[in-house]
Write an enzyme that holds these catalytic residues in place. Structure first.
Site, PDB file in Angstrom:
ATOM      1  N   HIS A  48      -3.584  -2.555   3.228  1.00  0.00           N
ATOM      2  CA  HIS A  48      -3.143  -2.421   4.442  1.00  0.00           C
ATOM      3  C   HIS A  48      -2.581  -3.720   5.134  1.00  0.00           C
ATOM      4  O   HIS A  48      -1.544  -3.915   5.691  1.00  0.00           O
ATOM      5  CB  HIS A  48      -3.790  -1.408   5.257  1.00  0.00           C
ATOM      6  CG  HIS A  48      -3.694  -0.054   5.058  1.00  0.00           C
ATOM      7  ND1 HIS A  48      -4.403   0.490   4.135  1.00  0.00           N
ATOM      8  CD2 HIS A  48      -2.861   1.008   5.766  1.00  0.00           C
ATOM      9  CE1 HIS A  48      -4.251   1.899   3.976  1.00  0.00           C
ATOM     10  NE2 HIS A  48      -3.416   2.114   4.749  1.00  0.00           N
TER      11      HIS A  48
ATOM     12  N   GLU B 239       0.838  -1.233  -0.100  1.00  0.00           N
ATOM     13  CA  GLU B 239       0.059   0.206   0.042  1.00  0.00           C
ATOM     14  C   GLU B 239       0.891   1.282  -0.087  1.00  0.00           C
ATOM     15  O   GLU B 239       0.386   2.449  -0.218  1.00  0.00           O
ATOM     16  CB  GLU B 239      -1.000   0.072   1.067  1.00  0.00           C
ATOM     17  CG  GLU B 239      -0.615  -0.094   2.482  1.00  0.00           C
ATOM     18  CD  GLU B 239      -0.139   1.103   3.441  1.00  0.00           C
ATOM     19  OE1 GLU B 239      -0.665   2.169   2.805  1.00  0.00           O
ATOM     20  OE2 GLU B 239       0.790   1.321   4.077  1.00  0.00           O
TER      21      GLU B 239
ATOM     22  N   GLN C 268      -0.176   4.028  17.705  1.00  0.00           N
ATOM     23  CA  GLN C 268       0.154   2.699  17.129  1.00  0.00           C
ATOM     24  C   GLN C 268       1.704   2.471  17.070  1.00  0.00           C
ATOM     25  O   GLN C 268       2.169   1.027  17.151  1.00  0.00           O
ATOM     26  CB  GLN C 268      -0.474   2.791  15.633  1.00  0.00           C
ATOM     27  CG  GLN C 268      -0.077   1.443  15.104  1.00  0.00           C
ATOM     28  CD  GLN C 268      -0.771   1.505  13.464  1.00  0.00           C
ATOM     29  OE1 GLN C 268      -0.226   2.458  12.731  1.00  0.00           O
ATOM     30  NE2 GLN C 268      -1.383   0.537  13.029  1.00  0.00           N
TER      31      GLN C 268
ATOM     32  N   GLN D 117      -5.490  -3.331  12.445  1.00  0.00           N
ATOM     33  CA  GLN D 117      -4.662  -2.802  13.821  1.00  0.00           C
ATOM     34  C   GLN D 117      -4.154  -4.226  14.511  1.00  0.00           C
ATOM     35  O   GLN D 117      -3.281  -4.301  15.369  1.00  0.00           O
ATOM     36  CB  GLN D 117      -5.625  -1.951  14.680  1.00  0.00           C
ATOM     37  CG  GLN D 117      -6.060  -0.820  14.100  1.00  0.00           C
ATOM     38  CD  GLN D 117      -4.861   0.055  14.004  1.00  0.00           C
ATOM     39  OE1 GLN D 117      -4.068   0.203  15.035  1.00  0.00           O
ATOM     40  NE2 GLN D 117      -4.812   0.906  13.075  1.00  0.00           N
TER      41      GLN D 117
END
Length: 337
Positions: free
Chosen positions: A306, A10, A100, A285
């Site tokens: 992603h 990505e 993150q 995530q």
């Protein structure tokens, strides 16, 4: 030293954030060339610089090429040190994406940490705070650590100015399986706005109410202080026994309130029509903590680019494989091996 081409997959900032987190946990240095090479404006943006600076601070690391616009960085990790940290993006760049970057390294630290993150909390190019607090962090808590996040002040694009506070109590990550949502517990649709005409939020809720077969009490409008705007977000929430899906639609110039609501409702409908545990953003995530736990399984609606890119970066640092398998139902299962 691990070599990564930042234009592959990505080709965005997630490659940088995951590489920093994995580097700090494993102690392995890396070089990324063609940073964000898949984006219209390649190179590091302000929020990426802040995320890397945060990684350097908590992990006693050094990074060459750490400037806005840089297309190549060399990151050398050090010792992760728990503590109290304050990081400011300085724009509406996402506080959640900074979190993150440093969350997993601090989860592996030897004592609790506290983060104060300032910048954007509700940014159309990143998961909003509500998603982090209600969808993502409860899964991390099930894996062993305890992470609590508080929204002190929202920050919308382009003004920013938001603030979140995060407390992290480390514990060994354990592998878990997340295959079933459980029964539906609650649903809600909330239109928040600040510094714009109230009619915008009203029209979003009217449209959402027409399209969703949810009870009237599930719909609400909330006005925030004008000083926190201008900004607008529509949040759709479906809470199940084992997971909560949060879908967001952001108001912006040139896009009608009706279109914002229609797009958000369409995404929520896609999730509800599936039997998968995780929506596409939650799947993105969860890959990193599941890999660091050494195993685990979850189902998702459909892996995003992603997710595939995150899996590829993870496999460069860890002796783990993240494999997606399509199920007869149409959902996909992620297995970490």
């Amino acid at each position: 030293m691990i070599e990564i081409d930042g234009s592959e997959g990505e080709g965005g900032g997630q490659v940088v954030r995951n590489a920093c987190a994995l580097s700090l946990v494993t102690g392995t240095p890396f070089r990324i060339t063609n940073v964000r090479g898949g984006r219209e404006k390649p190179g590091l943006m302000r929020q990426h610089v802040t995320a890397i600076e945060a990684a350097c601070t908590v992990g006693s690391a050094t990074c060459d090429g750490l400037t806005v616009g840089s297309s190549e960085i060399i990151f050398r990790p050090g010792q992760v040190v728990a503590g109290e940290y304050n990081f400011s993006v300085g724009t509406a760049g996402s506080t959640g994406l900074v979190l993150q970057t440093v969350l997993m390294p601090l989860v592996f630290a030897d004592r609790p940490s506290r983060l104060v993150l300032e910048g954007g909390t509700h940014n159309m190019l990143a998961p909003p705070f509500d998603f982090i607090a209600k969808s993502f962090l409860p899964i991390i808590d099930r894996m062993g650590p305890t992470v609590t996040a508080r929204l002190v002040r929202p920050g919308f694009y382009p003004r920013g100015g938001g603030r979140i506070e995060v407390d992290i109590t480390p514990a060994p990550l354990r592998a878990i399986d997340c295959l079933e949502r459980g029964a539906l517990v609650d649903r809600s649709a909330l239109a928040m706005f600040a510094g714009i005409p109230p009619a915008v939020a009203d029209r979003e809720i009217v449209t959402a109410r027409k399209l969703l077969d949810w009870p009237d009490e599930a719909f609400a409008v909330r006005e925030l202080p004008e000083s926190q705007g201008p900004g607008n977000i529509l949040l759709l929430e479906a809470a199940f026994e084992h997971v909560t899906e949060v879908v967001s639609g952001f108001g912006k110039l040139g896009v009608s309130a009706e279109r914002v609501a229609q797009t958000a409702v369409s995404r929520m409908a896609g999730y509800l029509a599936s039997d998968a545990f995780a929506g596409p953003y939650l799947a993105d995530q969860l890959l990193l903590p599941f890999a660091l736990a050494g195993g685990g399984t979850f189902t998702t609606v459909k892996p995003s680019q992603h997710s595939y890119t995150a899996a590829a970066v993870i496999e460069r640092f860890l002796d783990r494989r993240c494999g997606f398998t399509q199920l007869p139902s149409g959902a996909h299962r992620l297995d970490v091996r």
